[in-house]
Design a protein around this motif. Structure first.
Motif, PDB file in Angstrom:
ATOM      1  N   ARG A 184       0.692  -1.204   0.005  1.00 48.67           N
ATOM      2  CA  ARG A 184      -0.023   0.012   0.183  1.00 48.67           C
ATOM      3  C   ARG A 184       1.023   1.294   0.038  1.00 48.67           C
ATOM      4  NH1 ARG A 184      -4.984  -1.731  -1.464  1.00 48.67           N
ATOM      5  NH2 ARG A 184      -6.009  -2.999  -0.092  1.00 48.67           N
ATOM      6  N   PRO A 185       0.692   2.279  -1.072  1.00 49.67           N
ATOM      7  CA  PRO A 185       1.337   3.277  -1.044  1.00 49.67           C
ATOM      8  C   PRO A 185       0.644   4.420  -0.272  1.00 49.67           C
ATOM      9  CG  PRO A 185       0.213   3.122  -3.113  1.00 49.67           C
ATOM     10  CD  PRO A 185       0.117   1.861  -2.314  1.00 49.67           C
ATOM     11  N   LYS A 186       1.218   5.349   0.454  1.00 50.36           N
ATOM     12  CA  LYS A 186       0.711   6.365   1.298  1.00 50.36           C
ATOM     13  C   LYS A 186       0.046   7.572   0.482  1.00 50.36           C
ATOM     14  CE  LYS A 186       1.793   4.823   5.359  1.00 50.36           C
ATOM     15  NZ  LYS A 186       0.614   4.447   6.513  1.00 50.36           N
ATOM     16  N   THR A 187      -1.046   7.517   0.061  1.00 45.94           N
ATOM     17  CA  THR A 187      -1.724   8.253  -0.803  1.00 45.94           C
ATOM     18  C   THR A 187      -2.860   9.098  -0.255  1.00 45.94           C
ATOM     19  OG1 THR A 187      -3.487   6.638  -1.570  1.00 45.94           O
ATOM     20  CG2 THR A 187      -1.278   6.780  -2.859  1.00 45.94           C
ATOM     21  N   LEU A 188      -3.321   9.061   0.972  1.00 47.16           N
ATOM     22  CA  LEU A 188      -4.453   9.514   1.591  1.00 47.16           C
ATOM     23  C   LEU A 188      -4.242  10.605   2.827  1.00 47.16           C
ATOM     24  CD1 LEU A 188      -6.969   6.449   1.862  1.00 47.16           C
ATOM     25  CD2 LEU A 188      -6.469   8.045  -0.068  1.00 47.16           C
ATOM     26  N   ALA A 189      -4.925  11.749   2.471  1.00 43.77           N
ATOM     27  CA  ALA A 189      -4.827  12.792   3.748  1.00 43.77           C
ATOM     28  C   ALA A 189      -6.303  12.721   4.406  1.00 43.77           C
ATOM     29  CB  ALA A 189      -4.544  14.300   3.203  1.00 43.77           C
ATOM     30  N   VAL A 190      -6.376  12.598   5.666  1.00 41.78           N
ATOM     31  CA  VAL A 190      -7.679  12.513   6.320  1.00 41.78           C
ATOM     32  C   VAL A 190      -7.901  13.845   7.215  1.00 41.78           C
ATOM     33  CG1 VAL A 190      -9.096  11.281   7.992  1.00 41.78           C
ATOM     34  CG2 VAL A 190      -7.647   9.853   6.379  1.00 41.78           C
ATOM     35  N   GLY A 191      -8.942  14.643   6.780  1.00 46.86           N
ATOM     36  CA  GLY A 191      -9.253  15.724   7.880  1.00 46.86           C
ATOM     37  C   GLY A 191     -10.176  15.208   8.871  1.00 46.86           C
ATOM     38  N   ASN A 218      -4.427   1.436   5.190  1.00 43.90           N
ATOM     39  CA  ASN A 218      -3.116   1.401   5.250  1.00 43.90           C
ATOM     40  C   ASN A 218      -2.173   2.423   4.270  1.00 43.90           C
ATOM     41  OD1 ASN A 218      -2.475  -0.551   7.350  1.00 43.90           O
ATOM     42  ND2 ASN A 218      -3.387  -1.972   5.993  1.00 43.90           N
ATOM     43  N   SER A 219      -3.254   2.971   3.350  1.00 40.03           N
ATOM     44  CA  SER A 219      -2.682   4.201   2.598  1.00 40.03           C
ATOM     45  C   SER A 219      -2.880   5.447   3.267  1.00 40.03           C
ATOM     46  CB  SER A 219      -3.703   4.126   1.143  1.00 40.03           C
ATOM     47  OG  SER A 219      -3.043   2.708   0.438  1.00 40.03           O
ATOM     48  N   ILE A 220      -3.503   5.725   4.305  1.00 44.08           N
ATOM     49  CA  ILE A 220      -3.308   6.765   4.935  1.00 44.08           C
ATOM     50  C   ILE A 220      -2.048   7.363   5.400  1.00 44.08           C
ATOM     51  CG2 ILE A 220      -3.993   8.047   7.105  1.00 44.08           C
ATOM     52  CD1 ILE A 220      -6.415   6.244   7.235  1.00 44.08           C
ATOM     53  N   ALA A 238      -5.432   9.293  20.365  1.00 46.81           N
ATOM     54  CA  ALA A 238      -5.370   7.900  20.691  1.00 46.81           C
ATOM     55  C   ALA A 238      -5.579   7.305  19.244  1.00 46.81           C
ATOM     56  CB  ALA A 238      -6.345   7.491  21.637  1.00 46.81           C
ATOM     57  N   ALA A 239      -6.636   7.730  18.446  1.00 48.01           N
ATOM     58  CA  ALA A 239      -6.820   7.217  17.109  1.00 48.01           C
ATOM     59  C   ALA A 239      -5.596   7.466  16.107  1.00 48.01           C
ATOM     60  CB  ALA A 239      -8.105   7.949  16.484  1.00 48.01           C
ATOM     61  N   ILE A 240      -5.148   8.794  16.224  1.00 48.61           N
ATOM     62  CA  ILE A 240      -3.962   8.812  15.416  1.00 48.61           C
ATOM     63  C   ILE A 240      -2.750   8.138  15.797  1.00 48.61           C
ATOM     64  CG2 ILE A 240      -2.080  10.648  14.983  1.00 48.61           C
ATOM     65  CD1 ILE A 240      -3.898  12.766  15.293  1.00 48.61           C
ATOM     66  N   LYS A 241      -2.459   7.617  16.964  1.00 57.23           N
ATOM     67  CA  LYS A 241      -1.443   6.742  17.443  1.00 57.23           C
ATOM     68  C   LYS A 241      -1.899   5.364  17.032  1.00 57.23           C
ATOM     69  CE  LYS A 241       0.884   5.099  21.730  1.00 57.23           C
ATOM     70  NZ  LYS A 241       0.821   5.139  23.127  1.00 57.23           N
ATOM     71  N   GLU A 242      -3.155   4.991  16.913  1.00 52.03           N
ATOM     72  CA  GLU A 242      -3.260   3.399  16.547  1.00 52.03           C
ATOM     73  C   GLU A 242      -3.092   3.681  14.760  1.00 52.03           C
ATOM     74  OE1 GLU A 242      -7.536   0.954  16.165  1.00 52.03           O
ATOM     75  OE2 GLU A 242      -7.168   1.921  18.015  1.00 52.03           O
ATOM     76  N   PHE A 243      -3.402   4.570  14.139  1.00 52.72           N
ATOM     77  CA  PHE A 243      -3.121   4.363  12.809  1.00 52.72           C
ATOM     78  C   PHE A 243      -1.508   4.657  12.340  1.00 52.72           C
ATOM     79  CE2 PHE A 243      -7.493   5.407  12.188  1.00 52.72           C
ATOM     80  CZ  PHE A 243      -7.910   4.389  11.433  1.00 52.72           C
ATOM     81  N   ALA A 244      -0.633   5.247  13.607  1.00 52.00           N
ATOM     82  CA  ALA A 244       0.541   5.529  13.503  1.00 52.00           C
ATOM     83  C   ALA A 244       1.016   6.039  12.001  1.00 52.00           C
ATOM     84  CB  ALA A 244       1.255   3.961  13.432  1.00 52.00           C
ATOM     85  N   VAL A 245       0.498   7.072  11.920  1.00 53.17           N
ATOM     86  CA  VAL A 245       0.693   8.045  10.856  1.00 53.17           C
ATOM     87  C   VAL A 245       1.064   9.386  11.380  1.00 53.17           C
ATOM     88  CG1 VAL A 245      -0.534   6.731   9.079  1.00 53.17           C
ATOM     89  CG2 VAL A 245      -1.438   8.722  10.317  1.00 53.17           C
ATOM     90  N   PRO A 246       2.021  10.194  10.371  1.00 52.31           N
ATOM     91  CA  PRO A 246       2.153  11.821  10.873  1.00 52.31           C
ATOM     92  C   PRO A 246       0.832  12.410  11.045  1.00 52.31           C
ATOM     93  CG  PRO A 246       3.471  11.154   9.099  1.00 52.31           C
ATOM     94  CD  PRO A 246       2.575   9.962   9.292  1.00 52.31           C
TER      95      PRO A 246
END
Length: 353
Positions: free
Chosen positions: A224-231, A259-261, A278-286
């Motif tokens: 999975r490439p990292k292609t998504l930005a979630v607001g 997994n592309s977030i 806590a949600a951000i930590k679960e996804f482990a993304v910036p």
């Protein structure tokens, strides 16, 4: 790579210090107390106690000592190849450099080759795909910055490659940087074929580079490439579970993998919201929390709808869509504002270099 070089003898300390000088990687050097002829390294009294303290703090370790010592001292710390650090062992004479742990994902094989070149040692690498000079799915994932999904399938894919079974590597040509992936894969002797969903059901094993959700056979692996930005906009006190559920559903609505977030963003007003953190930590993304004035300007420039209620509550009328666009550095929304209980989600496509 944050690196630690550890030795237990005088001769080993001298080699450790030379490696630290000549490797093009920042490294902390640890030497056994009383066996440190240069008196410049960090000293330790007990190797096992040292590892208890620092094992989780480094991405890679070079042990200048016998392999048996290293096996015993790291055994209690080894958990999962996705997260274990690279471990390389070098004899104090500098004759052999051994890739011991996390050869592919952790980078121990590459580190072993580097150490061997500096020390004038023979690299010892035993991963099957490397021995057979064959492409490995996890190596491709690491080199291209892709997420393995599902991880449990990777072992079967690499085993199939080693056994000579047919494994096809596919690339989704709708990805913004598909051509770059193709070029990078070629350097690893991997040929990426154009993804054809109808052909997948004829494949017993395949590796697919795509951010799209697809129904495939159990023996097929996604990278999975990292292609998504979630607001995200959320009410005060919203739980981690509520936010994770909303994000997951939002990605499903547009047929993309979680997994592309690449990044999660919101307003600075929510930077201390426990459930969101806590949600951000679960996804482990910036993540990024934007100032309200930046969100407001983005909303104006992109003609985004504004909520008077939200503006009166937190000072800006559009959070999730503006945050997604700013985080993705784009003007393309894949999912406009979508409301869930206590949560609003928008998804943008990340602008790639």
């Amino acid at each position: 790579m944050k690196l630690a070089i550890i030795s237990v003898t005088n001769k080993g300390a001298l080699l450790a210090e030379r490696l630290a000088r000549q490797l093009a990687v920042p490294a902390d050097v640890y030497a056994k107390s009383g066996r440190n002829p240069l008196n410049t390294e960090k000293e330790f009294a007990s190797l096992s106690s040292l590892l208890d303290t620092i094992f989780s703090k480094y991405e890679g370790f070079i042990f200048v000592m016998a392999t048996g010592i290293v096996v015993r001292v790291i055994a209690a710390h080894v958990r999962d190849k996705r997260f274990d650090p690279a471990v390389v062992v070098v004899d104090e004479g500098g004759q052999h450099a051994i890739s011991l742990l996390s050869g592919h994902i952790g980078g121990a094989n590459d580190l072993t080759r580097l150490v061997a070149a500096v020390a004038g040692a023979t690299p010892v690498i035993t991963t099957a795909t490397d021995v057979a000079s064959l492409p490995a799915a996890d190596v491709l994932a690491v080199k291209l910055g892709l997420v393995i999904e599902p991880f449990a399938c990777m072992k079967a894919i690499n085993a199939a490659i080693v056994n000579g079974d047919p494994v096809t590597f596919y690339i989704d040509m709708s990805l913004a940087n598909a051509d770059t992936y193709i070029q990078q894969a070629e350097k690893l002797d991997v040929t990426l074929q154009r993804l054809n969903e109808s052909a997948l059901f004829e494949q017993s094993a395949a590796v697919l580079i795509t951010d799209k959700q697809m129904v495939v056979a159990s023996s097929q692996l996604f990278l999975r490439p990292k292609t998504l930005a979630v607001g995200i906009g959320c009410r005060k006190g919203t739980t981690r579970e509520e936010i994770v559920t909303a994000i997951t559903d939002a990605c499903q609505k547009i047929g993309r993998s979680i997994n592309s977030i690449a990044i999660i963003a919101s307003t600075v007003v929510k930077q201390n919201e426990a459930g969101l953190l806590a949600a951000i930590k679960e996804f482990a993304v910036p993540h990024h929390f934007f100032a309200n004035e930046h969100l407001e300007q983005c909303a104006i420039e992109n003609s985004l709808d504004s909520s008077n209620f939200v503006k009166e509550t937190i000072g800006v009328g559009n959070v999730c869509e503006a945050a997604a666009l700013l985080a993705g550095q784009t003007k393309k929304l894949l999912l406009p504002k979508t409301k869930y209980p206590k949560v609003a989600i928008a998804v943008a496509e990340v602008k790639l270099p």
